[in-house]
Motif scaffolding. Structure first.
Motif, mmCIF file in Angstrom:
data_model
loop_
_atom_site.group_PDB
_atom_site.id
_atom_site.type_symbol
_atom_site.label_atom_id
_atom_site.label_comp_id
_atom_site.label_asym_id
_atom_site.label_seq_id
_atom_site.Cartn_x
_atom_site.Cartn_y
_atom_site.Cartn_z
ATOM 1 N N PRO A 67 0.804 -1.233 0.000
ATOM 2 C CA PRO A 67 0.000 0.000 0.000
ATOM 3 C C PRO A 67 0.830 1.274 0.000
ATOM 4 O O PRO A 67 0.329 2.335 -0.384
ATOM 5 C CB PRO A 67 -0.832 -0.119 1.287
ATOM 6 N N LYS A 68 2.097 1.207 0.409
ATOM 7 C CA LYS A 68 2.921 2.413 0.493
ATOM 8 C C LYS A 68 4.108 2.373 -0.463
ATOM 9 O O LYS A 68 4.367 3.349 -1.168
ATOM 10 C CB LYS A 68 3.424 2.610 1.927
ATOM 11 N N PHE A 69 4.835 1.272 -0.515
ATOM 12 C CA PHE A 69 6.053 1.183 -1.309
ATOM 13 C C PHE A 69 5.740 0.636 -2.700
ATOM 14 O O PHE A 69 4.895 -0.244 -2.866
ATOM 15 C CB PHE A 69 7.086 0.284 -0.626
ATOM 16 N N LYS A 70 6.457 1.165 -3.689
ATOM 17 C CA LYS A 70 6.411 0.673 -5.055
ATOM 18 C C LYS A 70 7.821 0.256 -5.461
ATOM 19 O O LYS A 70 8.790 0.949 -5.151
ATOM 20 C CB LYS A 70 5.886 1.747 -6.017
ATOM 21 N N ARG A 71 7.910 -0.876 -6.158
ATOM 22 C CA ARG A 71 9.217 -1.393 -6.563
ATOM 23 C C ARG A 71 9.399 -1.249 -8.063
ATOM 24 O O ARG A 71 8.502 -1.563 -8.843
ATOM 25 C CB ARG A 71 9.364 -2.866 -6.177
ATOM 26 N N LYS A 72 10.580 -0.755 -8.459
ATOM 27 C CA LYS A 72 11.006 -0.713 -9.848
ATOM 28 C C LYS A 72 12.438 -1.223 -9.899
ATOM 29 O O LYS A 72 13.360 -0.548 -9.437
ATOM 30 C CB LYS A 72 10.908 0.708 -10.414
ATOM 31 N N PHE A 73 12.586 -2.443 -10.439
ATOM 32 C CA PHE A 73 13.878 -3.123 -10.462
ATOM 33 C C PHE A 73 14.381 -3.294 -9.025
ATOM 34 O O PHE A 73 13.699 -3.902 -8.211
ATOM 35 C CB PHE A 73 14.877 -2.367 -11.345
ATOM 36 N N ASP A 74 15.545 -2.739 -8.692
ATOM 37 C CA ASP A 74 16.093 -2.889 -7.342
ATOM 38 C C ASP A 74 15.818 -1.673 -6.463
ATOM 39 O O ASP A 74 16.335 -1.600 -5.343
ATOM 40 C CB ASP A 74 17.611 -3.127 -7.411
ATOM 41 N N ASP A 75 15.040 -0.726 -6.930
ATOM 42 C CA ASP A 75 14.771 0.500 -6.181
ATOM 43 C C ASP A 75 13.348 0.488 -5.626
ATOM 44 O O ASP A 75 12.453 -0.155 -6.171
ATOM 45 C CB ASP A 75 14.963 1.733 -7.071
ATOM 46 N N LEU A 76 13.168 1.218 -4.542
ATOM 47 C CA LEU A 76 11.862 1.384 -3.914
ATOM 48 C C LEU A 76 11.447 2.845 -4.005
ATOM 49 O O LEU A 76 12.288 3.749 -3.926
ATOM 50 C CB LEU A 76 11.901 0.943 -2.444
ATOM 51 N N TYR A 77 10.144 3.061 -4.151
ATOM 52 C CA TYR A 77 9.594 4.408 -4.264
ATOM 53 C C TYR A 77 8.464 4.563 -3.250
ATOM 54 O O TYR A 77 7.655 3.653 -3.063
ATOM 55 C CB TYR A 77 9.058 4.669 -5.677
ATOM 56 N N VAL A 78 8.443 5.723 -2.608
ATOM 57 C CA VAL A 78 7.409 6.020 -1.624
ATOM 58 C C VAL A 78 7.087 7.510 -1.719
ATOM 59 O O VAL A 78 7.953 8.324 -2.081
ATOM 60 C CB VAL A 78 7.877 5.640 -0.198
ATOM 61 N N GLU A 79 5.849 7.864 -1.431
ATOM 62 C CA GLU A 79 5.416 9.260 -1.457
ATOM 63 C C GLU A 79 5.155 9.741 -0.033
ATOM 64 O O GLU A 79 4.714 8.968 0.827
ATOM 65 C CB GLU A 79 4.155 9.430 -2.305
#
Length: 224
Positions: A67-79
């Motif tokens: 619900p919070k983190f998004k994964r793209k390859f080996d990186d994580l994204y959060v707002e």
């Protein structure tokens, strides 16, 4: 979990009435039967019998969305959303990572965060493929929430102007104001506006298609 077994012999029965070779219903003549079952770890050991020819066990992993983190390859994204005071005067907050650790996120002294700006933290992403001791980055995308209209009084606006940069727009003279036409700004939701425009366009296209259809000749009643 998908269990594949190649212990089924290929069966082709010839001489049927239709003249076409019949196939095994289990493997359809391929010699391999694929089934999907949920099994425990103990059942895997029971399947490894010395007198049995076992096939391969293929594990199919599906990534569950967080619900919070998004994964793209080996990186994580959060707002993360900041209010205007935090964006201008500094902030700090605790971010709960996927493994339960609390990360202290804070701005540098005198740093101003702009709307849509992103920051990165090294080695807080996902492990690299075949290099589990190396990790990607954790990217934080900042949103800035502005106060509602009417909260700041005219006196407070004058106080803010003493500490904020000067206005970019030049002051218009009375003569220049007389040459301008006064307008009014209205609040609008651009997504609703685009949806309404699309519906109007579809309605207009359907109306135009009806006008383009050839009109049928009118049938008149025969006179007696």
């Amino acid at each position: 979990m998908t269990v594949r077994s190649n212990s089924i012999p290929k069966i082709f029965r010839k001489g049927s009435k239709s003249g076409v070779s019949g196939r095994c219903y289990g493997c359809q003549g391929t010699g391999m039967k694929i089934t999907t079952r949920q099994i425990g770890l103990g059942m895997i050991q029971q399947m490894q019998h010395p007198d049995t020819i076992t096939g391969d066990i293929v594990f199919v992993l599906q990534l569950k969305e967080h619900p919070k983190f998004k994964r793209k390859f080996d990186d994580l994204y959060v707002e993360h959303t900041l209010n205007l005071t935090e964006a201008l005067c500094g902030f700090q907050f605790a971010l709960t990572h996927l493994d339960g650790r609390q990360l202290l996120i804070k701005s540098n002294p005198g740093e101003i965060i702009k709307p849509g700006q992103s920051k990165a933290i090294n080695d807080e992403g996902m492990p690299h493929h075949q290099r589990p001791f190396m990790r990607g980055r954790l990217y934080i995308h900042f949103n800035v929430e502005f106060p509602d209209s009417g909260i700041i009084s005219p006196e407070q606006c004058q106080t803010l102007e003493t500490v904020l940069p000067p206005r970019a727009s030049k002051h218009l003279t009375d003569m220049e104001l007389d040459d301008c036409e006064e307008t009014t700004l209205h609040d609008v939701n651009i997504e609703d506006e685009m949806r309404r425009k699309k519906q109007q366009q579809q309605f207009q296209e359907a109306y135009d298609d009806e006008d383009d259809e050839p009109s049928m000749p009118r049938v008149q009643c025969a006179q007696q």
